[in-house]
Scaffold this active site. Structure first.
Site, PDB file in Angstrom:
ATOM      1  N   GLY A  54     -28.480  31.464  18.792  1.00 53.16           N
ATOM      2  CA  GLY A  54     -28.063  31.088  20.142  1.00 53.16           C
ATOM      3  C   GLY A  54     -26.630  30.636  20.317  1.00 53.16           C
ATOM      4  O   GLY A  54     -26.051  30.817  21.384  1.00 53.16           O
ATOM      5  N   GLU A 109     -24.579  23.691  18.653  1.00 55.43           N
ATOM      6  CA  GLU A 109     -25.846  24.226  19.175  1.00 55.43           C
ATOM      7  C   GLU A 109     -25.646  24.809  20.564  1.00 55.43           C
ATOM      8  O   GLU A 109     -24.777  24.371  21.312  1.00 55.43           O
ATOM      9  CB  GLU A 109     -26.885  23.095  19.269  1.00 55.43           C
ATOM     10  CG  GLU A 109     -27.899  23.065  18.147  1.00 55.43           C
ATOM     11  CD  GLU A 109     -28.955  24.169  18.219  1.00 55.43           C
ATOM     12  OE1 GLU A 109     -28.719  25.216  18.831  1.00 55.43           O
ATOM     13  OE2 GLU A 109     -30.026  23.962  17.634  1.00 55.43           O
ATOM     14  N   ASP A 110     -26.478  25.773  20.907  1.00 55.18           N
ATOM     15  CA  ASP A 110     -26.473  26.298  22.274  1.00 55.18           C
ATOM     16  C   ASP A 110     -27.179  25.328  23.209  1.00 55.18           C
ATOM     17  O   ASP A 110     -26.683  25.006  24.282  1.00 55.18           O
ATOM     18  CB  ASP A 110     -27.136  27.684  22.339  1.00 55.18           C
ATOM     19  CG  ASP A 110     -28.510  27.733  21.666  1.00 55.18           C
ATOM     20  OD1 ASP A 110     -28.910  26.738  21.017  1.00 55.18           O
ATOM     21  OD2 ASP A 110     -29.187  28.764  21.788  1.00 55.18           O
ATOM     22  N   ASP A 113     -33.432  20.987  23.211  1.00 55.31           N
ATOM     23  CA  ASP A 113     -34.619  20.891  24.068  1.00 55.31           C
ATOM     24  C   ASP A 113     -35.433  19.684  23.593  1.00 55.31           C
ATOM     25  O   ASP A 113     -35.204  18.558  24.030  1.00 55.31           O
ATOM     26  CB  ASP A 113     -35.370  22.222  23.961  1.00 55.31           C
ATOM     27  CG  ASP A 113     -36.559  22.335  24.889  1.00 55.31           C
ATOM     28  OD1 ASP A 113     -36.798  21.409  25.665  1.00 55.31           O
ATOM     29  OD2 ASP A 113     -37.253  23.361  24.850  1.00 55.31           O
ATOM     30  N   LYS A 141     -31.426  19.317  27.498  1.00 58.08           N
ATOM     31  CA  LYS A 141     -32.481  19.027  28.482  1.00 58.08           C
ATOM     32  C   LYS A 141     -32.966  17.609  28.200  1.00 58.08           C
ATOM     33  O   LYS A 141     -33.901  17.413  27.418  1.00 58.08           O
ATOM     34  CB  LYS A 141     -33.646  20.004  28.322  1.00 58.08           C
ATOM     35  CG  LYS A 141     -33.321  21.462  28.606  1.00 58.08           C
ATOM     36  CD  LYS A 141     -34.570  22.324  28.394  1.00 58.08           C
ATOM     37  CE  LYS A 141     -34.285  23.793  28.580  1.00 58.08           C
ATOM     38  NZ  LYS A 141     -35.419  24.648  28.160  1.00 58.08           N
ATOM     39  N   PHE A 162     -36.561  26.800  31.662  1.00 59.13           N
ATOM     40  CA  PHE A 162     -36.068  27.787  30.705  1.00 59.13           C
ATOM     41  C   PHE A 162     -34.804  28.458  31.245  1.00 59.13           C
ATOM     42  O   PHE A 162     -34.726  28.798  32.421  1.00 59.13           O
ATOM     43  CB  PHE A 162     -37.145  28.841  30.437  1.00 59.13           C
ATOM     44  CG  PHE A 162     -36.945  29.554  29.135  1.00 59.13           C
ATOM     45  CD1 PHE A 162     -37.238  28.931  27.930  1.00 59.13           C
ATOM     46  CD2 PHE A 162     -36.436  30.848  29.105  1.00 59.13           C
ATOM     47  CE1 PHE A 162     -37.035  29.582  26.720  1.00 59.13           C
ATOM     48  CE2 PHE A 162     -36.229  31.506  27.900  1.00 59.13           C
ATOM     49  CZ  PHE A 162     -36.533  30.878  26.708  1.00 59.13           C
ATOM     50  N   VAL A 163     -33.806  28.604  30.393  1.00 60.07           N
ATOM     51  CA  VAL A 163     -32.552  29.256  30.792  1.00 60.07           C
ATOM     52  C   VAL A 163     -32.243  30.418  29.847  1.00 60.07           C
ATOM     53  O   VAL A 163     -32.659  30.405  28.677  1.00 60.07           O
ATOM     54  CB  VAL A 163     -31.366  28.260  30.819  1.00 60.07           C
ATOM     55  CG1 VAL A 163     -31.442  27.312  31.997  1.00 60.07           C
ATOM     56  CG2 VAL A 163     -31.263  27.461  29.519  1.00 60.07           C
ATOM     57  N   ASP A 169     -31.584  33.359  24.628  1.00 60.72           N
ATOM     58  CA  ASP A 169     -32.410  34.552  24.784  1.00 60.72           C
ATOM     59  C   ASP A 169     -33.769  34.276  25.409  1.00 60.72           C
ATOM     60  O   ASP A 169     -34.234  33.141  25.462  1.00 60.72           O
ATOM     61  CB  ASP A 169     -32.683  35.164  23.405  1.00 60.72           C
ATOM     62  CG  ASP A 169     -33.645  34.310  22.573  1.00 60.72           C
ATOM     63  OD1 ASP A 169     -33.342  33.113  22.381  1.00 60.72           O
ATOM     64  OD2 ASP A 169     -34.699  34.820  22.152  1.00 60.72           O
ATOM     65  N   ARG A 175     -28.963  37.667  25.730  1.00 58.93           N
ATOM     66  CA  ARG A 175     -27.917  36.820  25.135  1.00 58.93           C
ATOM     67  C   ARG A 175     -26.540  37.251  25.619  1.00 58.93           C
ATOM     68  O   ARG A 175     -25.596  36.485  25.596  1.00 58.93           O
ATOM     69  CB  ARG A 175     -27.946  36.921  23.601  1.00 58.93           C
ATOM     70  CG  ARG A 175     -29.219  36.381  22.960  1.00 58.93           C
ATOM     71  CD  ARG A 175     -29.018  36.303  21.449  1.00 58.93           C
ATOM     72  NE  ARG A 175     -30.251  36.132  20.710  1.00 58.93           N
ATOM     73  CZ  ARG A 175     -30.846  34.970  20.464  1.00 58.93           C
ATOM     74  NH1 ARG A 175     -30.312  33.862  20.935  1.00 58.93           N
ATOM     75  NH2 ARG A 175     -31.955  34.900  19.751  1.00 58.93           N
TER      76      ARG A 175
HETATM   77  P1  IMP Z   1     -35.430  22.210  20.141  1.00 65.69           P
HETATM   78  O1  IMP Z   1     -35.630  22.349  18.658  1.00 65.69           O
HETATM   79  O2  IMP Z   1     -36.763  22.005  20.852  1.00 65.69           O
HETATM   80  O3  IMP Z   1     -34.413  21.191  20.536  1.00 65.69           O
HETATM   81  O4  IMP Z   1     -34.959  23.609  20.667  1.00 65.69           O
HETATM   82  C1  IMP Z   1     -33.745  24.116  20.303  1.00 65.69           C
HETATM   83  C2  IMP Z   1     -33.717  25.620  20.266  1.00 65.69           C
HETATM   84  O5  IMP Z   1     -34.714  26.228  21.088  1.00 65.69           O
HETATM   85  C3  IMP Z   1     -32.405  26.078  20.821  1.00 65.69           C
HETATM   86  O6  IMP Z   1     -31.430  26.164  19.827  1.00 65.69           O
HETATM   87  C4  IMP Z   1     -32.753  27.421  21.428  1.00 65.69           C
HETATM   88  O7  IMP Z   1     -32.625  28.428  20.460  1.00 65.69           O
HETATM   89  C5  IMP Z   1     -34.187  27.298  21.846  1.00 65.69           C
HETATM   90  N1  IMP Z   1     -34.312  26.959  23.282  1.00 65.69           N
HETATM   91  C6  IMP Z   1     -34.633  25.760  23.835  1.00 65.69           C
HETATM   92  N2  IMP Z   1     -34.662  25.811  25.171  1.00 65.69           N
HETATM   93  C7  IMP Z   1     -34.324  27.088  25.492  1.00 65.69           C
HETATM   94  C8  IMP Z   1     -34.137  27.767  26.753  1.00 65.69           C
HETATM   95  O8  IMP Z   1     -34.292  27.217  27.864  1.00 65.69           O
HETATM   96  N3  IMP Z   1     -33.772  29.072  26.657  1.00 65.69           N
HETATM   97  C9  IMP Z   1     -33.579  29.728  25.481  1.00 65.69           C
HETATM   98  N4  IMP Z   1     -33.728  29.120  24.283  1.00 65.69           N
HETATM   99  C10 IMP Z   1     -34.114  27.811  24.289  1.00 65.69           C
HETATM  100 MG    MG Z   2     -30.613  27.712  19.013  1.00 67.51          MG
END
Ligand code: IMP
Ligand code: MG
Length: 189
Positions: A54, A109-110, A113, A141, A162-163, A169, A175
């Site tokens: 991402g 990081e992109d 979440d 988020k 979700f974005v 992606d 992407r």
């Molecule tokens: P986390 O581990 O729950 O913080 O999620 C992080 C990863 O989940 C990010 O690096 C993204 O690759 C993916 N992700 C989380 N939210 C989204 C979203 O809204 N769209 C696309 N990918 C997401």
């Molecule tokens: Mg990611």
């Protein structure tokens, strides 16, 4: 695939995504973050560590605005599979190649979440002895955070929707969008 860049809305199955953060706003914010990093890391040689897949666009635009000597490396993680909801498991698909001991690390990081991926990376890094580690994420988020993680530089705080686009992606696609689109709950049918 239909053309996607420049579209007003993107329909994926029953989901409708609407424009959320324009290319201009993304680039302006990236410049501000880069300026902050240029001043915070003055005189140091940080290692920017992108989290694949991402972060590839964000990291490349960020780094073009960095005027410090720096290095780049990548982790590759997998957690989402092809769904919009996290599997809750993170696996390491690619380790770092550089020696991080004694280095100033900037994790890129992109999106954060739940915070699970960042927590996972923190634990991987803890087995080494870097001089410092900070995290920069284009999107966060805040209401979705479930893990105690510190994000040092944030592009935009966004709602828990979700974005897609600009590296993010949906089932590996979209992407390549130049701006960020958000799931429009109202328009879902
Ligand atoms: P986390 O581990 O729950 O913080 O999620 C992080 C990863 O989940 C990010 O690096 C993204 O690759 C993916 N992700 C989380 N939210 C989204 C979203 O809204 N769209 C696309 N990918 C997401
Ligand atoms: Mg990611």
């Amino acid at each position: 695939m239909d053309e996607v860049n420049g579209k007003e809305t993107i329909k994926i199955g029953n989901d409708v995504f609407v424009p959320y953060i324009t290319e201009d706003r993304i680039q302006k914010r990236i410049k501000e973050i880069a300026d902050q990093l240029n001043s915070d890391y003055l005189g140091r040689i940080p290692v920017f560590i992108g989290v694949l897949n991402g972060s590839f666009l964000f990291l490349s635009d960020l780094i073009k605005n960095i005027n410090l000597e720096c290095e780049i490396d990548f982790f590759k993680l997998s957690s989402y599979g092809d769904e919009k909801i996290s599997s809750g498991k993170v696996t390491l698909l690619k380790e770092l190649n550089c020696d991080v001991n004694g280095r100033d690390l900037i994790i890129v990081e992109d999106i954060v979440d739940s915070g699970l991926s960042i927590k996972f990376i923190e634990q991987l890094i803890e087995t080494h002895t870097p001089a410092s580690m900070r995290v920069v994420s284009l999107l966060v988020k805040p209401k979705s955070l479930k893990y105690d993680v510190k994000i040092d530089y944030i592009g935009f705080n966004i709602p828990s929707e979700f974005v897609i686009g600009y590296g993010l992606d949906y089932a590996q696609k979209y992407r390549n969008l130049r701006s960020i689109y958000i799931l429009d709950e109202g328009e879902s049918f």
